[in-house]
Design a protein around this motif. Sequence first.
Motif, PDB file in Angstrom:
ATOM      1  N   ARG A  86     -28.501 -62.056 -85.827  1.00 39.70           N
ATOM      2  CA  ARG A  86     -28.109 -63.331 -85.215  1.00 39.70           C
ATOM      3  C   ARG A  86     -29.123 -63.839 -84.199  1.00 39.70           C
ATOM      4  O   ARG A  86     -29.009 -64.976 -83.741  1.00 39.70           O
ATOM      5  N   ARG A  87     -30.079 -63.010 -83.812  1.00 40.75           N
ATOM      6  CA  ARG A  87     -30.991 -63.420 -82.743  1.00 40.75           C
ATOM      7  C   ARG A  87     -32.456 -63.421 -83.152  1.00 40.75           C
ATOM      8  O   ARG A  87     -33.204 -64.314 -82.773  1.00 40.75           O
ATOM      9  N   PHE A  88     -32.847 -62.412 -83.905  1.00 41.40           N
ATOM     10  CA  PHE A  88     -34.277 -62.225 -84.123  1.00 41.40           C
ATOM     11  C   PHE A  88     -34.622 -62.359 -85.612  1.00 41.40           C
ATOM     12  O   PHE A  88     -33.812 -62.020 -86.485  1.00 41.40           O
ATOM     13  N   PRO A  89     -35.822 -62.831 -85.905  1.00 34.03           N
ATOM     14  CA  PRO A  89     -36.270 -62.849 -87.299  1.00 34.03           C
ATOM     15  C   PRO A  89     -36.513 -61.420 -87.811  1.00 34.03           C
ATOM     16  O   PRO A  89     -36.736 -60.496 -87.027  1.00 34.03           O
ATOM     17  N   VAL A  90     -36.457 -61.273 -89.123  1.00 32.89           N
ATOM     18  CA  VAL A  90     -36.646 -59.966 -89.746  1.00 32.89           C
ATOM     19  C   VAL A  90     -37.886 -60.034 -90.632  1.00 32.89           C
ATOM     20  O   VAL A  90     -38.014 -60.918 -91.486  1.00 32.89           O
ATOM     21  N   HIS A  91     -38.787 -59.090 -90.424  1.00 31.11           N
ATOM     22  CA  HIS A  91     -40.006 -59.002 -91.229  1.00 31.11           C
ATOM     23  C   HIS A  91     -39.923 -57.739 -92.084  1.00 31.11           C
ATOM     24  O   HIS A  91     -39.775 -56.635 -91.554  1.00 31.11           O
ATOM     25  N   VAL A 107     -42.254 -60.504 -99.629  1.00 30.62           N
ATOM     26  CA  VAL A 107     -41.028 -61.011 -99.014  1.00 30.62           C
ATOM     27  C   VAL A 107     -41.391 -61.845 -97.788  1.00 30.62           C
ATOM     28  O   VAL A 107     -42.059 -61.340 -96.872  1.00 30.62           O
ATOM     29  N   PRO A 108     -40.972 -63.102 -97.712  1.00 31.18           N
ATOM     30  CA  PRO A 108     -41.259 -63.921 -96.529  1.00 31.18           C
ATOM     31  C   PRO A 108     -40.381 -63.500 -95.352  1.00 31.18           C
ATOM     32  O   PRO A 108     -39.343 -62.866 -95.534  1.00 31.18           O
ATOM     33  N   PRO A 109     -40.802 -63.835 -94.111  1.00 30.11           N
ATOM     34  CA  PRO A 109     -39.956 -63.526 -92.952  1.00 30.11           C
ATOM     35  C   PRO A 109     -38.600 -64.225 -93.060  1.00 30.11           C
ATOM     36  O   PRO A 109     -38.503 -65.368 -93.536  1.00 30.11           O
ATOM     37  N   LEU A 110     -37.555 -63.548 -92.608  1.00 33.13           N
ATOM     38  CA  LEU A 110     -36.202 -64.088 -92.647  1.00 33.13           C
ATOM     39  C   LEU A 110     -35.759 -64.453 -91.246  1.00 33.13           C
ATOM     40  O   LEU A 110     -35.773 -63.607 -90.337  1.00 33.13           O
ATOM     41  N   GLY A 111     -35.371 -65.722 -91.063  1.00 34.58           N
ATOM     42  CA  GLY A 111     -34.813 -66.123 -89.787  1.00 34.58           C
ATOM     43  C   GLY A 111     -33.393 -65.621 -89.623  1.00 34.58           C
ATOM     44  O   GLY A 111     -32.782 -65.124 -90.577  1.00 34.58           O
ATOM     45  N   PRO A 112     -32.833 -65.729 -88.431  1.00 28.86           N
ATOM     46  CA  PRO A 112     -31.453 -65.265 -88.198  1.00 28.86           C
ATOM     47  C   PRO A 112     -30.468 -65.950 -89.155  1.00 28.86           C
ATOM     48  O   PRO A 112     -30.419 -67.172 -89.246  1.00 28.86           O
ATOM     49  N   GLY A 113     -29.713 -65.147 -89.905  1.00 30.80           N
ATOM     50  CA  GLY A 113     -28.724 -65.671 -90.835  1.00 30.80           C
ATOM     51  C   GLY A 113     -29.298 -66.332 -92.085  1.00 30.80           C
ATOM     52  O   GLY A 113     -28.550 -66.898 -92.883  1.00 30.80           O
ATOM     53  N   GLU A 114     -30.580 -66.247 -92.288  1.00 32.41           N
ATOM     54  CA  GLU A 114     -31.232 -66.932 -93.421  1.00 32.41           C
ATOM     55  C   GLU A 114     -31.070 -66.127 -94.711  1.00 32.41           C
ATOM     56  O   GLU A 114     -31.032 -64.899 -94.701  1.00 32.41           O
ATOM     57  N   ARG A 115     -31.001 -66.855 -95.815  1.00 30.62           N
ATOM     58  CA  ARG A 115     -30.979 -66.266 -97.154  1.00 30.62           C
ATOM     59  C   ARG A 115     -32.217 -66.700 -97.923  1.00 30.62           C
ATOM     60  O   ARG A 115     -32.690 -67.827 -97.752  1.00 30.62           O
ATOM     61  N   THR A 116     -32.705 -65.817 -98.782  1.00 32.82           N
ATOM     62  CA  THR A 116     -33.851 -66.162 -99.616  1.00 32.82           C
ATOM     63  C   THR A 116     -33.792 -65.389-100.920  1.00 32.82           C
ATOM     64  O   THR A 116     -33.100 -64.365-101.020  1.00 32.82           O
ATOM     65  N   SER A 117     -34.502 -65.890-101.904  1.00 33.37           N
ATOM     66  CA  SER A 117     -34.576 -65.249-103.212  1.00 33.37           C
ATOM     67  C   SER A 117     -36.043 -65.160-103.619  1.00 33.37           C
ATOM     68  O   SER A 117     -36.773 -66.159-103.538  1.00 33.37           O
TER      69      SER A 117
END
Length: 387
Positions: A86-91, A107-117
Amino acid sequence: MKSGKVRLTLRGAGTLVLGILLTGLGIWWRYPGLTGFGAALTGLAVAGFVSVLRSVPVEAQRDVHPRTVHRRSVCTGTLELASVSRRFPVHLDATDRIADEPVVVDVPPLGPGERTSVDYRIPTERRGVFPVGSLTLRRKGFLGMADSRTVLDDTIEVRVVPRVLPVRGVPAGVRRGHIGADERVEHGGTDLVGLREYVPGDDLRRLHWATSARAGALMVREDADPGRPHLAVILDDRPGGHSEPQGFEDAVELAASLLSAGMVAGHPVRLMATSGAADLEVPAGVIEAGGADADMVMAVLADLQPVDESANAPSQLPARDLDVVAVVCGANADLAPLLLDAGRASVGVVLVVDPNVQDMSAMGSALVLRAPRVEELIQAWDTVVAR
């Protein structure tokens, strides 16, 4: 998913060792600056380790499509990721294992609560059944001092079947008579050549009631049909018969293409391997009935590899399969027994994958076609055989 071990990276381990060493030397020499510098380095390594003690804050799901794919066709792995931070991006770094070989997934960086495929290519250069998985997600800690790994441990099997190239078809009007007689059936389709069990979709007018009563199950008669001759493909799978690995791959694809053309046209087909490793019959009309038997042919060809010549020899082709016989072999094959098999048929063709020769000739009653690649052999078949 299951969590793996948290561990120091090479950078983190080096920093920790150097920090402890400098701290010790500073205390021993009573040098506060050196002691403070060593303590700072030790603290960085510890902070990096602590930063990844928590499991990777990501939900992951992986799929592969299609699960059955022709060689050199596109097969795609799809990795779906959802950040629960909820606070920090995930690499993250991701690595999938395909046929026990690592494949890096970007895999691109994921922002808080972000979804990607993320889509990535599954290699399909080799035939066979290959496991895809397990997939490892790696998160780097503070300043790259440590990392934690989460393993998506489900495994998906992908079957790579041989390519099927377009073939004009199978020669028509050469069905033999019943019980192995040498005369050909030129007109009509009433010559009984066999019986088989009824499957949904069969013409009820072809039921053989006397045999059905004796067998206790509905039996359908198979009649001679000059428009639908039997096609038998004999594949030479002995390792010494092919001059190079690609030659065997071309031979398998040639067999697959001929069998597929026969099945699409509604012909009964048979696949045999000279080693005895494969012997499969497919009745007429399987494509219209749903294609399960056709899929079985591709599955058998996908798994077929050159085997030792000491394997059990196949049984001799029965008379009903001697309409059109295509023998597929390599440049180093012993042609004498193969020519005997082809020479018994109404139309017998020996197709040789030969990297050095492209020609056609007649040996006895069989036609011999030679070419370096499967595409050229199919072109020769379309020109000379399936006219």
